[in-house]
Motif scaffolding. Sequence first.
Motif, mmCIF file in Angstrom:
data_model
loop_
_atom_site.group_PDB
_atom_site.id
_atom_site.type_symbol
_atom_site.label_atom_id
_atom_site.label_comp_id
_atom_site.label_asym_id
_atom_site.label_seq_id
_atom_site.Cartn_x
_atom_site.Cartn_y
_atom_site.Cartn_z
ATOM 1 N N ARG B 37 1.025 -1.142 -0.062
ATOM 2 C CA ARG B 37 -0.254 -0.075 0.003
ATOM 3 C C ARG B 37 0.854 1.238 -0.015
ATOM 4 N NH1 ARG B 37 -4.035 -2.929 4.247
ATOM 5 N NH2 ARG B 37 -5.284 -4.024 2.878
ATOM 6 N N LEU B 38 2.044 1.234 0.782
ATOM 7 C CA LEU B 38 2.908 2.374 0.720
ATOM 8 C C LEU B 38 3.486 2.464 -0.615
ATOM 9 C CD1 LEU B 38 4.289 2.589 4.366
ATOM 10 C CD2 LEU B 38 3.671 4.601 2.882
ATOM 11 N N LEU B 39 4.165 1.394 -1.164
ATOM 12 C CA LEU B 39 4.937 1.589 -2.342
ATOM 13 C C LEU B 39 4.158 1.526 -3.714
ATOM 14 C CD1 LEU B 39 7.586 -0.570 -0.731
ATOM 15 C CD2 LEU B 39 7.846 1.787 -1.105
ATOM 16 N N ALA B 40 3.034 0.689 -3.690
ATOM 17 C CA ALA B 40 2.346 0.651 -5.106
ATOM 18 C C ALA B 40 3.126 -0.320 -6.033
ATOM 19 C CB ALA B 40 1.585 1.753 -5.397
ATOM 20 N N ASP B 41 3.829 -1.153 -5.678
ATOM 21 C CA ASP B 41 4.660 -1.839 -6.413
ATOM 22 C C ASP B 41 4.774 -3.093 -5.754
ATOM 23 O OD1 ASP B 41 7.131 -0.967 -8.698
ATOM 24 O OD2 ASP B 41 7.440 -2.968 -7.561
ATOM 25 N N ARG B 42 4.634 -4.285 -6.484
ATOM 26 C CA ARG B 42 4.686 -5.614 -6.063
ATOM 27 C C ARG B 42 6.243 -5.920 -5.827
ATOM 28 N NH1 ARG B 42 -0.215 -7.988 -6.435
ATOM 29 N NH2 ARG B 42 -1.539 -7.472 -8.346
ATOM 30 N N GLY B 43 6.958 -5.668 -6.661
ATOM 31 C CA GLY B 43 8.349 -6.195 -6.565
ATOM 32 C C GLY B 43 9.062 -5.342 -5.362
ATOM 33 N N GLN B 44 8.707 -4.063 -5.403
ATOM 34 C CA GLN B 44 9.254 -3.210 -4.281
ATOM 35 C C GLN B 44 8.726 -3.746 -2.980
ATOM 36 O OE1 GLN B 44 9.368 0.925 -4.833
ATOM 37 N NE2 GLN B 44 11.094 0.809 -6.210
ATOM 38 N N ALA B 45 7.261 -3.812 -2.978
ATOM 39 C CA ALA B 45 6.735 -4.342 -1.662
ATOM 40 C C ALA B 45 7.294 -5.908 -1.220
ATOM 41 C CB ALA B 45 5.219 -4.409 -1.964
ATOM 42 N N GLU B 46 7.666 -6.779 -2.245
ATOM 43 C CA GLU B 46 8.234 -7.922 -1.766
ATOM 44 C C GLU B 46 9.656 -7.577 -1.288
ATOM 45 O OE1 GLU B 46 5.890 -10.504 -4.763
ATOM 46 O OE2 GLU B 46 7.788 -10.138 -5.362
#
Lengths: 174, 170
Positions: B37-46
Amino acid sequence: MKTEQQLDAMISQLAPALEPQRDLWPELSARLEPRQRRGYGAWLGVAAAAVLTLWFWPQQLPLEPQLTQNGAQAGVNATQAPQAQAEMSLLAVSEQLTRQLNEEQTRQLKALQQIPDGFSDWSKQIAIWNKAQAQIELALAYQPDNQKLIQQLQRLQQQQLSYIAKLVETSELT
Amino acid sequence: MQQQLETWVQQAKKGDQQAFYQLYHQFKGRVYAICLRLLADRGQAEDATQEAFVRAWQQLPGFRGDSSFSTWLHSISSRTAVDIWRKNKVMRLVVDEEPEEQGYVDAPEMPQLEQAILRLPSQARAVFVLFALEGYQHNEIADLLGIAEGSSKAQYHRARQLLRSWVDEN
């Protein structure tokens, strides 16, 4: 347009958890460094090394008399005096270290939550070693160069450290 | 369950990676949710999720249990995600990208509001997630994101306005 209340209601219904699409654990676990265990074993190793180093160091100092302008004998005396002084101060440091070691051993052994079978009289055993070492140290105060006494003291300290290491090892296994 | 959790925490503190795996398994979804939710990017969130758990592992010996493990881990996760968010912010300034286009994730399987949050402009999204979902106050958010407290409030209202209009569209 939704009202503020409708939006709040939707926010409260958001899932608390979302699942990542891939398994993150393998990469993650590879980055987890084993916890540094500053346990008894490591501490005993350091203490043993410190004690033994202090004991062996003065005995291995090179005995190379140096000639001075006042003649050979004076030169020998001049080098022996500081060496004897160094040995004395090292002996004092070593005794101080031994005392600290004993206090720390007792404190940490008391902190052991479970004493394994066969070690129930550990405090008595340690006390016997301490008493024996104290007697040798007393003798060394009068005969600081007595190699037999020094070796005897080393043996006792090694025995004591081995005993404690064994106790700790057994305790960690149970 | 609470007792089991405490046992895992105690074991993990002593270096038990199996116990830490149980904690990871228990909390990975919540940590990932904060990060996504903070980063809105799956790769970065992982990546952020992994980083948050690595930090938790490193800091666990200092965890005294003043707050619950869950709260403690949430705090680490938010801060980890914010760190990455701040790096992204610097990158955006360097490459002079349009912030409005950042971070959109095509996620049709997600609920409407979830998708809308991911569409929010970067700063408005971060403020909204931290305030509305993670319970931070505006002064704390201002410190975390390096913005003025007034900006935090303004961005929050902007985020709500956008969400209300977008959710209504569909």
